[in-house]
Motif scaffolding. Structure first.
Motif, PDB file in Angstrom:
ATOM      1  N   ILE A 137      26.585  33.641  39.504  1.00 32.98           N
ATOM      2  CA  ILE A 137      27.989  33.326  39.801  1.00 32.98           C
ATOM      3  C   ILE A 137      28.887  34.514  39.518  1.00 32.98           C
ATOM      4  O   ILE A 137      28.841  35.103  38.429  1.00 32.98           O
ATOM      5  N   LYS A 138      29.674  34.854  40.534  1.00 30.26           N
ATOM      6  CA  LYS A 138      30.696  35.885  40.329  1.00 30.26           C
ATOM      7  C   LYS A 138      31.987  35.190  39.922  1.00 30.26           C
ATOM      8  O   LYS A 138      32.427  34.250  40.597  1.00 30.26           O
ATOM      9  N   CYS A 139      32.570  35.633  38.822  1.00 24.96           N
ATOM     10  CA  CYS A 139      33.809  35.019  38.338  1.00 24.96           C
ATOM     11  C   CYS A 139      35.018  35.855  38.735  1.00 24.96           C
ATOM     12  O   CYS A 139      34.950  37.093  38.724  1.00 24.96           O
ATOM     13  N   TYR A 140      36.076  35.162  39.116  1.00 23.62           N
ATOM     14  CA  TYR A 140      37.315  35.826  39.536  1.00 23.62           C
ATOM     15  C   TYR A 140      38.389  35.607  38.486  1.00 23.62           C
ATOM     16  O   TYR A 140      38.493  34.513  37.921  1.00 23.62           O
ATOM     17  N   GLU A 141      39.191  36.647  38.299  1.00 21.81           N
ATOM     18  CA  GLU A 141      40.267  36.612  37.293  1.00 21.81           C
ATOM     19  C   GLU A 141      41.119  35.344  37.427  1.00 21.81           C
ATOM     20  O   GLU A 141      41.367  34.644  36.465  1.00 21.81           O
ATOM     21  N   ALA A 142      41.521  35.079  38.709  1.00 22.16           N
ATOM     22  CA  ALA A 142      42.427  33.939  38.928  1.00 22.16           C
ATOM     23  C   ALA A 142      41.668  32.675  39.332  1.00 22.16           C
ATOM     24  O   ALA A 142      42.287  31.687  39.712  1.00 22.16           O
ATOM     25  N   GLY A 143      40.355  32.711  39.260  1.00 20.80           N
ATOM     26  CA  GLY A 143      39.557  31.580  39.741  1.00 20.80           C
ATOM     27  C   GLY A 143      39.536  30.421  38.762  1.00 20.80           C
ATOM     28  O   GLY A 143      39.323  30.601  37.570  1.00 20.80           O
ATOM     29  N   LEU A 144      39.710  29.213  39.306  1.00 14.99           N
ATOM     30  CA  LEU A 144      39.721  28.023  38.442  1.00 14.99           C
ATOM     31  C   LEU A 144      38.338  27.766  37.851  1.00 14.99           C
ATOM     32  O   LEU A 144      38.167  27.697  36.640  1.00 14.99           O
TER      33      LEU A 144
END
Ligand SMILES: Cc1cc2nc3c(=O)[nH]c(=O)nc-3n(C[C@H](O)[C@H](O)[C@H](O)COP(=O)(O)OP(=O)(O)OC[C@H]3O[C@@H](n4cnc5c(N)ncnc54)[C@H](O)[C@@H]3O)c2cc1C
Length: 176
Positions: A137-144
């Protein structure tokens, strides 16, 4: 036979919010599951029988993956591979296998600041892997969902449903 109108209202399924749809074209989608639950609730209320609500409350305690209900899986380990990517392994009790087809994905449910979110992830473990499945899983700064995933520790429980999608494939055959 039981229940005041207030009790029945409290048991009524709630319509999913847009954040609960992963956008992956799942069959059934969370909205289909909601329609089924609502129809079941209406039948139970008409019969004044709460026993009719028991099936498919949206969560299951066993290890059998289902497209309709979320199942709890235990996180056996999580490895941070880069600044924003995580490889996560979930346990399948009894050395079971998800027996996923090519390109099939699962839907993960998370709760972030009281908001339920659902997102699709495609396991990277072999479809016939026994006793576990893994996701990258790639996590995004603004990702819920990303915020929820960053909190994971070994031994945590996460709720998944599926499988969905996939590609028809037969060796040496062109499928239309
Ligand atoms: C069928 C399917 C399979 C998928 N499989 C995987 C998988 O195996 N591994 C995986 O990591 N993801 C996968 N995804 C994507 C995953 O479902 C989520 O969209 C992703 O994890 C972001 O969710 P979020 O809630 O953290 O971000 P959101 O809250 O949905 O997005 C918030 C912000 O994060 C950023 N962001 C989110 N997604 C992207 C993106 N794709 N590119 C650039 N910026 C983005 C944007 O700034 C966006 O505004 C898959 C999606 C689908 C439809």
């Amino acid at each position: 036979m039981s229940g005041s109108e207030e009790e029945w209202r409290a048991l009524k399924p709630r319509e999913p919010s847009p954040s609960q749809c992963c956008g992956g074209g799942c069959q059934p989608c969370v909205y289909d599951v909601y329609e089924q639950q609502l129809a079941r609730w209406e039948r139970a209320r008409a019969a004044r029988d709460k026993g009719l609500l028991v099936e498919g409350r949206g969560e299951s305690g066993n290890s059998e993956l289902s497209p309709d209900a979320f199942t709890a899986f235990s996180l056996s380990w999580v490895r941070q591979l880069t600044e924003d990517t995580y490889q996560c392994r979930f346990e399948l009790p009894g050395n079971g296998s998800l027996r996923l087809g090519l390109g099939q994905h699962l839907v993960l449910r998370g709760v972030v600041n009281g908001l339920e979110v659902q997102r699709a992830y495609t396991p990277i473990s072999p479809g016939n892997a026994e006793g576990y499945f893994e996701v990258l899983i790639k996590c995004y700064e603004a990702g819920l969902m990303s915020q929820y995933i960053k909190t994971w520790k070994e031994g945590d429980t996460a709720f998944w449903r599926g499988p969905f999608g996939g590609f028809p494939y037969r060796p040496n055959k062109q499928l239309r």
